[in-house]
Design an enzyme around this catalytic site. Structure first.
Site, PDB file in Angstrom:
ATOM      1  N   VAL A   1     -51.769  61.987  32.286  1.00 43.37           N
ATOM      2  CA  VAL A   1     -52.929  62.407  31.314  1.00 43.37           C
ATOM      3  C   VAL A   1     -52.439  64.066  30.932  1.00 43.37           C
ATOM      4  CG1 VAL A   1     -54.531  60.903  32.014  1.00 43.37           C
ATOM      5  CG2 VAL A   1     -54.190  62.850  33.260  1.00 43.37           C
ATOM      6  N   LYS A   2     -51.518  64.681  31.455  1.00 42.93           N
ATOM      7  CA  LYS A   2     -51.129  65.936  31.168  1.00 42.93           C
ATOM      8  C   LYS A   2     -50.697  66.369  29.675  1.00 42.93           C
ATOM      9  CE  LYS A   2     -52.721  67.706  35.204  1.00 42.93           C
ATOM     10  NZ  LYS A   2     -53.002  66.483  35.967  1.00 42.93           N
TER      11      LYS A   2
END
Ligand SMILES: *Cc1c(COP(=O)(O)O)cnc(C)c1O
Length: 405
Positions: free
Chosen positions: A185-186
């Site tokens: 999710v970065k």
């Protein structure tokens, strides 16, 4: 926020290069890999993109932090100052080297409050680890000054702020070392992965060995490598590095979409005078992965959260104060020092003492804060609609509390 939203043929192509040769490991197998070195290429791209002299990829952002601690020589008897608002990985990494996480209050920057840092320094303090939370930065000049004054290391946890800058320098490249996470999710992803960036050759050489069982990587025969110190396996695989290599080439595209969507939504929220926004030490350097905003009181904030939930518009809005992962208030496992392996009694006592301190200054900030994650997939109409729905909820709650909206 996340690069996974724009998964494409470019990522597939890089992964396929590795699948063609079947050499999934980043070291060795020089012949059969046919010149494909995705991890090495990604490390070079990280240096070039972010302006760091050295980069060492790892299997995760947590592994990157742990490795940086090891390279800095942090361990038994040491204290590391880190904020009360972060991701659990920050204190996990400190504990993993046997040091004490000294949690310190955050201010309206949502990062370390420099005054609180000063008060927390003891003869045992070895490093300050600011966490550039939610896309934006800590007050780096103030922290650098404190580090210089007290001869402390500065280790930046920039895992959530890929692409953010402070006075022209990339977050993660300002201190002795800095880390990114490339988890799913970065801002850019490898699937799983991380990196340590540093301008210090000694830290790079130690990080390189530490992440691969202490190998010195001086020859071409892994079996003949020497081991100047004991390491671990925190290696990234070629498959993960391949995904990251495609993503880093697209980072400018991700960041400009993020900025555009952030600006549009922020302008809508800014119509409400009772809302204030997170203080950003260098506004030009915001990576814009989140908009973090404050309401006047905890009661109003909780009412807004409840109403957004009732209307089905809460997803993507984070009320960290009630969140189990990011804020001290719900870290019971840390407060009780619940580890699987037994800790030295002195370490256990210190960990518990630090985690059970008074964090009312942080509570004051965090109880009124909501962060809205910025999607790369929104179009202008969707942002308008989302913004209006949020504004309606906020205005209704403010009216109920007789605050001008
Ligand atoms: C994601 C994250 C990490 C750890 O990254 P992983 O790759 O998930 O191990 C560390 N610190 C912060 C602030 C993060 O958000």
């Amino acid at each position: 926020m996340p690069g996974f939203e724009l998964w494409s043929d470019k990522e597939r192509k890089e992964v396929n290069d590795v699948l063609e040769t079947g050499i999934l490991m980043r070291y060795g197998f020089d012949g059969p890999r046919k010149g494909i070195w995705k991890a090495k290429e990604l490390e070079a791209a990280v240096c070039q993109t972010f302006g760091s002299k050295y980069a060492q990829l790892t299997s995760s952002g947590t592994a990157a932090l742990t490795t940086a601690m090891g390279a800095l020589g942090i361990g038994y008897g040491d204290e590391v100052i880190t904020p009360s608002f972060t991701f659990v990985a920050s204190f996990e990494a400190i504990l993993s080297v046997g040091a004490v996480p000294v949690l310190v209050d955050v201010d309206d920057t949502l990062t370390l409050a420099p005054d609180a840092v000063r008060k927390a320094i003891t003869p045992k303090t070895k490093a300050i680890m600011p966490v550039h939370m939610c896309g934006s930065m800590a007050d780096m000049d103030a922290l650098l000054f404190i580090c210089k004054e007290h001869s402390l290391f500065l280790l930046e946890d920039a895992c959530q702020s890929i692409g953010g800058t402070y006075k022209g320098k990339h977050l993660g490249t300002i201190g002795d070392a800095g880390t990114f996470s490339f988890d799913f999710v970065k801002t850019m992803t490898c699937g799983e992965g991380g990196v340590i960036m540093t301008n210090r050759e000694d830290l790079y050489i130690k990080s390189d060995g530490y992440t691969d069982h202490g190998h010195d990587h001086k020859g071409v025969d892994r079996g003949a490598d020497l081991h100047p110190f004991i390491g671990y396996n925190y290696r990234i695989s070629e498959l993960h590095a391949a995904v990251g290599l495609a993503q880093i080439k697209r980072l400018d595209e991700f960041l400009s979409l993020q900025k555009k969507n952030h600006t549009q939504l922020k302008n809508i929220l800014a119509q409400i005078p009772a809302i204030s926004f997170r203080r950003i030490p260098d506004p030009a350097g915001d990576s814009c992965s989140f908009i973090s905003w404050f309401l006047p009181t905890e009661e109003i904030t909780k009412a807004v959260v409840a109403e957004m939930k009732a209307q089905g518009i809460l997803p993507g809005n984070f009320y960290w104060f009630d969140n189990n992962w990011h804020y001290i208030r719900k870290w019971d496992h840390l407060k009780n020092a619940d580890t699987l392996n037994s800790l030295h009694p002195d370490l256990k006592a210190s960990v518990m003492e630090q985690a059970n301190k008074d964090f009312s200054a942080s509570d004051d900030v965090m109880s009124r804060c909501i962060s809205t994650a910025i999607s790369l997939l929104w179009n202008e109409e969707q942002i308008q609609e989302k913004g209006e729905k949020m504004v309606n909820v906020i205005k209704a709650v403010l009216n109920k509390h007789q605050i001008p909206a």
